[in-house]
Each structure stands twice: as structure tokens, then as C-alpha cells.
Motif scaffolding. Structure first.
Motif, PDB file in Angstrom:
ATOM      1  N   UNK A 179       0.840  -1.324  -0.100  1.00 11.77           N
ATOM      2  CA  UNK A 179      -0.123   0.066  -0.016  1.00 11.77           C
ATOM      3  C   UNK A 179       0.809   1.404  -0.062  1.00 11.77           C
ATOM      4  N   UNK A 180       0.669   2.209  -0.637  1.00 18.95           N
ATOM      5  CA  UNK A 180       1.277   3.404  -0.782  1.00 18.95           C
ATOM      6  C   UNK A 180       0.531   4.550  -0.150  1.00 18.95           C
ATOM      7  N   UNK A 181       1.022   5.160   1.019  1.00 17.45           N
ATOM      8  CA  UNK A 181       0.491   6.039   1.661  1.00 17.45           C
ATOM      9  C   UNK A 181       1.282   7.424   1.434  1.00 17.45           C
ATOM     10  N   UNK A 182       0.545   8.511   0.943  1.00 14.76           N
ATOM     11  CA  UNK A 182       1.209   9.886   0.843  1.00 14.76           C
ATOM     12  C   UNK A 182       1.030  10.634   1.857  1.00 14.76           C
ATOM     13  N   UNK A 183       1.685  11.710   1.928  1.00 10.58           N
ATOM     14  CA  UNK A 183       1.592  12.893   3.062  1.00 10.58           C
ATOM     15  C   UNK A 183       2.362  13.911   2.589  1.00 10.58           C
ATOM     16  N   UNK A 184       2.204  15.082   3.136  1.00 14.04           N
ATOM     17  CA  UNK A 184       2.891  16.296   3.150  1.00 14.04           C
ATOM     18  C   UNK A 184       2.274  17.510   2.321  1.00 14.04           C
TER      19      UNK A 184
END
Length: 118
Positions: A3-8
Motif C-alpha cells: 500500500x502506498x501512503x502519501x503525506x505532506x
């Protein structure tokens, strides 16, 4: 399961900076190390634009619209790719998506909103 989790993402003024992160949870080190990591963005239009790419050899490529302002990198130990965005412009406003492609996986993150507004 990978799973890819983006943030920022967030709201910044023109000329400001943001750093996006994309963590590939569930991916083993040997696979992530050679993975092609990409950042795309989608503004108001229907097309998703490829912004930056880094391959397993850390060779990078950028769209003309962000060259010289954005920097893509990856930390294999943290299974994380980054997109450092400087000198942001209103035209950079979009949802930014992370994408990873290997022999075993082809995954997208959920996206993170970046808004440039004075």
C-alpha cells in the motif's frame, strides 16, 4: 499486500515549498530498491501528468514544467519516496499521486492535495 501512503500536502503561498512523502508499506527492501517510483499530479483537467520519476539506479527525470524546482528522491531503508517542491506556483495546484511499478506490483496512492494560493 503493498500500500502506498502519501503525506505532506497542504496550502502554501506562491514561492513557498512543500515536501511530499510516499511510503510503500508491505514492500520488501529488495523490491523497493529497484522499483521505479513516480509522482503524478491531476489538476482541474482530466489528464494525470507525470511530474517526476526515479528508478532503481536513482536516475531521475522531470517534466519541463517542474524541472529545476522539484526534486525526487528515495530512501530505500524507509521504503519511502519524496518530492521536494520549491518555488511553488499557482499552476502547481493539484492532487499529487505516488505510483510504484515493479515485477510484482503496480500500485497507486490515494493522493494528497497541494494548493498554492496567495
Amino acid at each position: 499486500q503493498v500500500r502506498l501512503v502519501e503525506s505532506g500536502g497542504g496550502l502554501v503561498q506562491p514561492g513557498g515549498s512543500l515536501r511530499l512523502s510516499c511510503k510503500a508499506s508491505g514492500m520488501i527492501l529488495s523490491e523497493f530498491s529497484i522499483a521505479d517510483m513516480e509522482w503524478y499530479r491531476q489538476g482541474p483537467g482530466p489528464q494525470r501528468e507525470l511530474v517526476a520519476r526515479i528508478n532503481g539506479g536513482r536516475v531521475t527525470d522531470y517534466s519541463d514544467s517542474v524541472k529545476g524546482r522539484f526534486t525526487i528522491s528515495k530512501d530505500n531503508g524507509k521504503r519511502t519516496a519524496y518530492l521536494q517542491m520549491n518555488s511553488l506556483e499557482p499552476e502547481d495546484t493539484a492532487v499529487y499521486y505516488c505510483h510504484v511499478k515493479t515485477w510484482a506490483h503496480d500500485e497507486w496512492g490515494q493522493g494528497t492535495q497541494v494548493t498554492i494560493q496567495g
